[in-house]
Design a protein around this motif. Structure first.
Motif, PDB file in Angstrom:
ATOM      1  N   TYR A   1       0.802  -1.224   0.000  1.00 20.44           N
ATOM      2  CA  TYR A   1       0.000   0.000   0.000  1.00 20.44           C
ATOM      3  C   TYR A   1       0.837   1.276   0.000  1.00 20.44           C
ATOM      4  CZ  TYR A   1      -4.509  -2.304   0.673  1.00 20.44           C
ATOM      5  OH  TYR A   1      -5.652  -3.053   0.494  1.00 20.44           O
TER       6      TYR A   1
ATOM      7  N   LYS B   1     -14.467  -4.641  15.763  1.00 17.22           N
ATOM      8  CA  LYS B   1     -15.074  -4.155  14.524  1.00 17.22           C
ATOM      9  C   LYS B   1     -14.074  -3.265  13.800  1.00 17.22           C
ATOM     10  CE  LYS B   1     -19.119  -6.040  15.265  1.00 17.22           C
ATOM     11  NZ  LYS B   1     -19.633  -7.130  14.414  1.00 17.22           N
ATOM     12  N   GLN B   2     -13.560  -3.750  12.670  1.00 15.05           N
ATOM     13  CA  GLN B   2     -12.595  -2.991  11.892  1.00 15.05           C
ATOM     14  C   GLN B   2     -12.918  -3.132  10.410  1.00 15.05           C
ATOM     15  OE1 GLN B   2      -8.407  -3.273  12.973  1.00 15.05           O
ATOM     16  NE2 GLN B   2      -8.926  -4.451  14.804  1.00 15.05           N
ATOM     17  N   LEU B   3     -12.390  -2.203   9.625  1.00 15.96           N
ATOM     18  CA  LEU B   3     -12.520  -2.299   8.184  1.00 15.96           C
ATOM     19  C   LEU B   3     -11.710  -3.497   7.704  1.00 15.96           C
ATOM     20  CD1 LEU B   3     -13.626  -0.945   5.598  1.00 15.96           C
ATOM     21  CD2 LEU B   3     -11.453   0.316   5.469  1.00 15.96           C
ATOM     22  N   LEU B   4     -12.340  -4.408   6.984  1.00 22.24           N
ATOM     23  CA  LEU B   4     -11.690  -5.653   6.592  1.00 22.24           C
ATOM     24  C   LEU B   4     -11.191  -5.601   5.147  1.00 22.24           C
ATOM     25  CD1 LEU B   4     -14.166  -8.278   8.130  1.00 22.24           C
ATOM     26  CD2 LEU B   4     -12.132  -7.248   9.175  1.00 22.24           C
ATOM     27  N   GLU B   5     -10.087  -6.283   4.922  1.00 17.68           N
ATOM     28  CA  GLU B   5      -9.581  -6.477   3.572  1.00 17.68           C
ATOM     29  C   GLU B   5     -10.523  -7.413   2.808  1.00 17.68           C
ATOM     30  OE1 GLU B   5      -6.394  -5.873   1.808  1.00 17.68           O
ATOM     31  OE2 GLU B   5      -6.265  -4.161   3.186  1.00 17.68           O
TER      32      GLU B   5
ATOM     33  N   THR C   1     -11.299 -11.665   3.627  1.00 14.98           N
ATOM     34  CA  THR C   1     -10.825 -11.941   4.985  1.00 14.98           C
ATOM     35  C   THR C   1     -11.383 -13.290   5.448  1.00 14.98           C
ATOM     36  OG1 THR C   1     -10.616  -9.606   5.583  1.00 14.98           O
ATOM     37  CG2 THR C   1     -10.928 -11.171   7.389  1.00 14.98           C
TER      38      THR C   1
END
Length: 303
Positions: A36, A87-91, A94
């Protein structure tokens, strides 16, 4: 007579080098989240070859970084996204504990295709997935089809990765230290020193970091001055003494010393050793020792 004396010098210093190499504690460093931030990641690729990288399969620059690292002879891992408890933003793709074996196998196969030259896998996040024994058993059964080791990032104390791998050919190793949970140069230096202490105590240690600017600056400062009793290695060297997948490095290839010329000078010998153990911190100490002894020998009268 002088040739025999110098041959004895070579034998003595080689034994010294072997002794130092054998007693060195091994330290593996893996930099996660590759793909990234190419600007920062290029700086990691300028570090010693033994610093390994873990690439996120769906990152925009992941394949590019894999190609560049492979050309260097650097060890590559797949940084496989796994479900966290928070709770997180997932790739994309996943891994979840509730997924079927077929879905997990599809995701792993796709990740292998997206990250060429990988010889291992470690988990990105994953506290929910790695703490699920049934979920990790599916992962290990899938990995059994490939010659890949699993580096457990240990994002939760109750990780089931090692237990899940029992009865499979998958080899598991575990992280000891996170270098940059707190993003500051001082903290990264502190954690790297912790990893060095663990390596000295246990014989080896694995440290994981990320391509943060503070982490990069700390590593740039500390890696050139690693203590002589610390050998920087790729993670696969902690599995069986040599990298898997044919991904060999120049670090620690002591058994591959090139044949020296029949008429050996101190310069010849240092060139042989130097070419064999490029960047090895132990060589710096031993080379100075050889140069000192060879200088004394050159002052002797020819007999």
């Amino acid at each position: 007579m002088r040739q025999r004396k110098f041959a004895k010098l070579i034998g003595t210093t080689t034994l010294l080098l072997l002794s130092l190499q054998a007693s060195a504690a091994r330290l593996a460093i893996v930099i996660d989240d590759f793909g990234y931030r190419p600007h920062n990641e290029y700086k990691i690729l300028q570090m010693p070859i033994a610093v390994s990288i873990a690439i996120l399969p769906d990152s925009p620059h992941g394949r590019e970084m894999a190609e560049k690292a492979h050309k260097q002879g650097r060890e590559i891992l797949i940084h496989l996204p796994m479900a966290p408890l928070s709770k997180q933003l997932l790739e994309p793709d996943t891994l979840l504990p509730t997924m079927s074996s077929e879905e997990i196998d599809r995701i792993i196969q796709r990740a292998i295709q997206k990250v060429p030259y990988a010889v291992g896998i470690n988990n990105h996040m994953g506290s929910a997935m790695t703490s699920s024994l049934p979920g990790m058993q599916k992962v290990m059964r899938s990995l059994s089809r490939y010659n890949l080791y699993f580096l457990d990032s240990v994002t939760i104390g109750d990780t089931q990765a090692t237990k899940a791998a029992q009865g499979t050919p998958v080899r598991v190793i575990r992280r000891n230290v996170f270098l940059d949970d707190v993003q500051s140069e001082a903290e990264t230096r502190h954690q790297l020193n912790r990893a060095i202490s663990i390596a000295r105590k246990n014989g080896s240690a694995i440290a994981i970091g990320h391509p943060h600017s503070t982490t990069i600056r700390a590593l740039q400062q500390m890696l050139p001055t690693l203590p002589a009793d610390i050998e920087l290695v790729s993670p696969s060297r902690l599995l069986s003494g040599k990298p898997v997948g044919g991904n060999h490095h120049k670090w620690g290839k002591l058994c591959e010393i090139k044949e020296a010329p029949i008429t050996v000078t101190s310069q010849d010998y240092l060139a042989v050793i130097g070419d064999t153990l490029v960047d090895n911190p132990i060589v710096n100490t031993v080379s100075r020792y050889i140069q000192k002894l060879a200088g004394n020998k050159s002052q002797d009268k020819t007999e």
